[in-house]
Design a protein around this motif. Structure first.
Motif, mmCIF file in Angstrom:
data_model
loop_
_atom_site.group_PDB
_atom_site.id
_atom_site.type_symbol
_atom_site.label_atom_id
_atom_site.label_comp_id
_atom_site.label_asym_id
_atom_site.label_seq_id
_atom_site.Cartn_x
_atom_site.Cartn_y
_atom_site.Cartn_z
ATOM 1 N N MET A 1 -11.012 -9.726 1.679
ATOM 2 C CA MET A 1 -10.768 -8.445 1.095
ATOM 3 C C MET A 1 -9.461 -8.500 0.317
ATOM 4 S SD MET A 1 -10.058 -4.608 2.440
ATOM 5 C CE MET A 1 -10.784 -4.296 3.826
ATOM 6 N N ALA A 2 -9.479 -7.992 -0.902
ATOM 7 C CA ALA A 2 -8.279 -7.964 -1.738
ATOM 8 C C ALA A 2 -7.314 -6.905 -1.220
ATOM 9 C CB ALA A 2 -8.646 -7.674 -3.184
ATOM 10 N N VAL A 3 -6.054 -7.213 -1.297
ATOM 11 C CA VAL A 3 -5.018 -6.273 -0.880
ATOM 12 C C VAL A 3 -4.214 -5.874 -2.106
ATOM 13 C CG1 VAL A 3 -2.968 -5.974 0.541
ATOM 14 C CG2 VAL A 3 -4.898 -7.294 1.422
ATOM 15 N N VAL A 4 -4.081 -4.585 -2.321
ATOM 16 C CA VAL A 4 -3.292 -4.080 -3.436
ATOM 17 C C VAL A 4 -1.849 -3.996 -2.978
ATOM 18 C CG1 VAL A 4 -2.932 -2.155 -5.016
ATOM 19 C CG2 VAL A 4 -5.249 -2.751 -4.293
ATOM 20 N N LYS A 5 -0.961 -4.630 -3.736
ATOM 21 C CA LYS A 5 0.468 -4.559 -3.432
ATOM 22 C C LYS A 5 1.088 -3.529 -4.362
ATOM 23 C CE LYS A 5 2.727 -7.654 -1.618
ATOM 24 N NZ LYS A 5 3.366 -8.261 -0.603
ATOM 25 N N SER A 6 1.914 -2.706 -3.798
ATOM 26 C CA SER A 6 2.551 -1.661 -4.579
ATOM 27 C C SER A 6 3.783 -2.183 -5.300
ATOM 28 C CB SER A 6 2.968 -0.504 -3.666
ATOM 29 O OG SER A 6 3.644 0.473 -4.424
ATOM 30 N N PRO A 7 3.979 -1.757 -6.540
ATOM 31 C CA PRO A 7 5.210 -2.093 -7.250
ATOM 32 C C PRO A 7 6.385 -1.217 -6.803
ATOM 33 C CG PRO A 7 3.798 -0.777 -8.662
ATOM 34 C CD PRO A 7 3.037 -1.023 -7.387
#
Length: 154
Positions: free
Chosen positions: A1-7
Motif C-alpha cells: 500500500m502506498a503511503v502519502v507523505k505530507s510536505p
C-alpha cells in the motif's frame, strides 16, 4: 500500500486537516441543501431560482472535491460519508415539502452566510499553508458571489 507523505509538519498538517475537513462538511451539506431546494422551490420566479440553485450545487460539489483532494495531498483522509456530514454539519436543515421562493432565498442566504463565516475563520487558521489558504480563499470568493446573487432577491 502506498503511503502519502505530507510536505507539512505534523502540527501544521493537523490544523490544516481540520480546516479542510470542516470545509468538506460545509460544502457537501451546502450542495445537498441547494439541490433539495432546487427540487422543491415554488413561486413566480421559480425558473430563475431553480437554475441558480444548480449553479450553487455545482460550485459546492466542485469545491468539496478540491478540498478533499487537497487533504489527500497533505496525507489527511477526508471523510465525506453521509453519517459524518449529518453528524458534523453546522448548516440549518431545510423544511420538508414544497418551499416558497422567499423561504428558499432566506434559507440559502443564511446557509451561505454561516459557511462563509466559517471559511474565513479557516483561512486565518491555515496561514502556515499558503496553498490551502489560496484554495479556501478562492472557494470563499465564489461563495460570496452566490451570497450576493441570492441576497439581492430578498
Amino acid at each position: 500500500m502506498a503511503v502519502v507523505k505530507s510536505p507539512l509538519t505534523d502540527d501544521v498538517r493537523n490544523t490544516v486537516g481540520q480546516a479542510l475537513q470542516g470545509s468538506l462538511i460545509d460544502l457537501l451539506d451546502l450542495s445537498l441543501t441547494a439541490k433539495q431546494a432546487h427540487w422543491n422551490v415554488t413561486g413566480r420566479t421559480f425558473k430563475m431560482i431553480h437554475e441558480q440553485l444548480d449553479v450553487l450545487t455545482s460550485l459546492a460539489r466542485t469545491g468539496a472535491d478540491s478540498v478533499a483532494e487537497r487533504a489527500v495531498m497533505i496525507a489527511v483522509n477526508p471523510d465525506g460519508r453521509v453519517q459524518t456530514v449529518a453528524h458534523e454539519t453546522s448548516l440549518p436543515a431545510l423544511e420538508p415539502g414544497w418551499l416558497p421562493e422567499d423561504k428558499v432565498i432566506h434559507a440559502v442566504v443564511e446557509a451561505l452566510s454561516g459557511t462563509i463565516s466559517r471559511f474565513r475563520e479557516r483561512i486565518d487558521a491555515v496561514e502556515a499553508d499558503q496553498v490551502t489558504q489560496d484554495l479556501l480563499t478562492s472557494i470563499t470568493g465564489q461563495l460570496e458571489e452566490q451570497h450576493w446573487m441570492f441576497s439581492v432577491q430578498r
